[in-house]
Design an enzyme around this catalytic site. Structure first.
Site, PDB file in Angstrom:
ATOM      1  N   CYS A 192      23.185 -28.638  34.954  1.00  0.00           N
ATOM      2  CA  CYS A 192      23.847 -29.703  34.192  1.00  0.00           C
ATOM      3  C   CYS A 192      22.790 -30.567  33.497  1.00  0.00           C
ATOM      4  O   CYS A 192      21.678 -30.733  33.992  1.00  0.00           O
ATOM      5  CB  CYS A 192      24.696 -30.563  35.130  1.00  0.00           C
ATOM      6  SG  CYS A 192      25.637 -31.846  34.245  1.00  0.00           S
ATOM      7  N   ASP A 233      22.817 -33.658  33.303  1.00  0.00           N
ATOM      8  CA  ASP A 233      22.728 -34.937  34.019  1.00  0.00           C
ATOM      9  C   ASP A 233      21.262 -35.281  34.342  1.00  0.00           C
ATOM     10  O   ASP A 233      20.539 -34.449  34.906  1.00  0.00           O
ATOM     11  CB  ASP A 233      23.546 -34.828  35.314  1.00  0.00           C
ATOM     12  CG  ASP A 233      23.781 -36.178  35.970  1.00  0.00           C
ATOM     13  OD1 ASP A 233      22.791 -36.898  36.221  1.00  0.00           O
ATOM     14  OD2 ASP A 233      24.945 -36.516  36.233  1.00  0.00           O
ATOM     15  N   ARG A 291      20.005 -36.905  36.553  1.00  0.00           N
ATOM     16  CA  ARG A 291      19.675 -36.953  37.981  1.00  0.00           C
ATOM     17  C   ARG A 291      19.449 -35.571  38.579  1.00  0.00           C
ATOM     18  O   ARG A 291      19.190 -35.456  39.777  1.00  0.00           O
ATOM     19  CB  ARG A 291      20.815 -37.649  38.745  1.00  0.00           C
ATOM     20  CG  ARG A 291      21.006 -39.092  38.332  1.00  0.00           C
ATOM     21  CD  ARG A 291      22.339 -39.623  38.831  1.00  0.00           C
ATOM     22  NE  ARG A 291      23.461 -38.928  38.200  1.00  0.00           N
ATOM     23  CZ  ARG A 291      24.749 -39.228  38.442  1.00  0.00           C
ATOM     24  NH1 ARG A 291      25.051 -40.179  39.291  1.00  0.00           N
ATOM     25  NH2 ARG A 291      25.701 -38.562  37.829  1.00  0.00           N
ATOM     26  N   HIS A 297      26.344 -29.808  40.435  1.00  0.00           N
ATOM     27  CA  HIS A 297      26.091 -30.944  41.333  1.00  0.00           C
ATOM     28  C   HIS A 297      27.384 -31.693  41.600  1.00  0.00           C
ATOM     29  O   HIS A 297      28.271 -31.752  40.753  1.00  0.00           O
ATOM     30  CB  HIS A 297      25.026 -31.880  40.745  1.00  0.00           C
ATOM     31  CG  HIS A 297      25.456 -32.587  39.499  1.00  0.00           C
ATOM     32  ND1 HIS A 297      25.850 -33.911  39.489  1.00  0.00           N
ATOM     33  CD2 HIS A 297      25.575 -32.166  38.221  1.00  0.00           C
ATOM     34  CE1 HIS A 297      26.182 -34.259  38.240  1.00  0.00           C
ATOM     35  NE2 HIS A 297      26.021 -33.223  37.452  1.00  0.00           N
ATOM     36  N   CYS A 337      29.828 -34.567  39.325  1.00  0.00           N
ATOM     37  CA  CYS A 337      29.478 -34.259  37.929  1.00  0.00           C
ATOM     38  C   CYS A 337      30.435 -34.968  36.962  1.00  0.00           C
ATOM     39  O   CYS A 337      31.655 -34.828  37.071  1.00  0.00           O
ATOM     40  CB  CYS A 337      29.535 -32.748  37.722  1.00  0.00           C
ATOM     41  SG  CYS A 337      29.115 -32.246  36.038  1.00  0.00           S
TER      42      CYS A 337
HETATM   43 CO    CO Z   1      26.976 -32.931  35.668  1.00  0.00          CO
END
Ligand code: CO
Length: 197
Positions: free
Chosen positions: A42, A44, A46, A98, A101
């Site tokens: 992803c 993201d 993080r 994750h 999400c």
């Molecule tokens: Co995500």
């Protein structure tokens, strides 16, 4: 206009630290890359691929998009997979989702988010395939389970790509894995959906 000076300062410090440990690190790495892993994760912030598995530059070939989706018609993802498998000859493709999400949450909330809704349609499809199981779960569990099911679905999509199918037909060694990462504790979990043929 400011040129994000602090990021260049951080970069210089980072490069110096690596060269202090191994003066040849970048000059050796510049000659070729030989990663053994393709990471499909992803976008993201993080969930940074290399840091999560604690590997230095040169070890992981990476493709990231919102909610780690592998769409049969996505030339970008398919090109990455082809290059990784046929040129770099990676032996492992890891689809890593994750928990928590945002893409998965947005796919579930029945609100409009603009262009991205067209991308999230793929996750709504995953929901539809598993509606019986998911509809019985309460909200946080439902999101987390859909995060897992989405990974498993995308593993299938990687496996069904012509690139992976051809690799296996040629007797090539290639494993496709489905993992999920917890942004709450930094720990990876194997979803036990590994395929090698
Ligand atoms: Co995500």
């Amino acid at each position: 206009m400011k040129s994000l000076k602090h990021l260049f300062e951080r970069n210089a410090k980072w490069a110096d630290e690596i060269k202090k440990e191994n003066p040849e690190f970048f000059s050796e790495l510049s000659l070729q890359q030989e990663p053994n892993y393709l990471w499909i994760g992803c976008s993201d912030s993080r969930v940074p691929a290399n840091q999560i598995v604690n590997l230095p530059p040169g070890e992981v070939f990476v493709h990231r998009n919102i909610a780690n989706v592998v769409v049969h018609t996505d030339l970008n993802a398919l090109s990455v997979i082809q290059f990784a498998v046929e040129v770099l000859q990676v032996e492992h493709i890891i689809v890593c989702g994750h928990y928590g999400c945002g893409g998965i949450k947005a796919a579930l909330d029945n609100k409009q988010h603009g262009l991205i809704d067209n991308w999230l349609r793929h996750i709504k499809d995953v929901y539809r395939f598993h509606k019986d199981e998911l509809s019985k779960l309460s909200e946080p569990n439902k999101i987390d389970r859909l995060c897992e099911l989405n990974v498993i679905e995308q593993v299938q999509n990687v496996c069904n790509s012509t690139i992976v199918q051809n690799r296996w037909a040629d007797g090539g060694k290639l494993w496709v894995h489905g993992w999920i990462y917890s942004i709450k504790n930094g720990v990876l979990k194997d979803l036990d959906c590994t395929f090698s043929s």
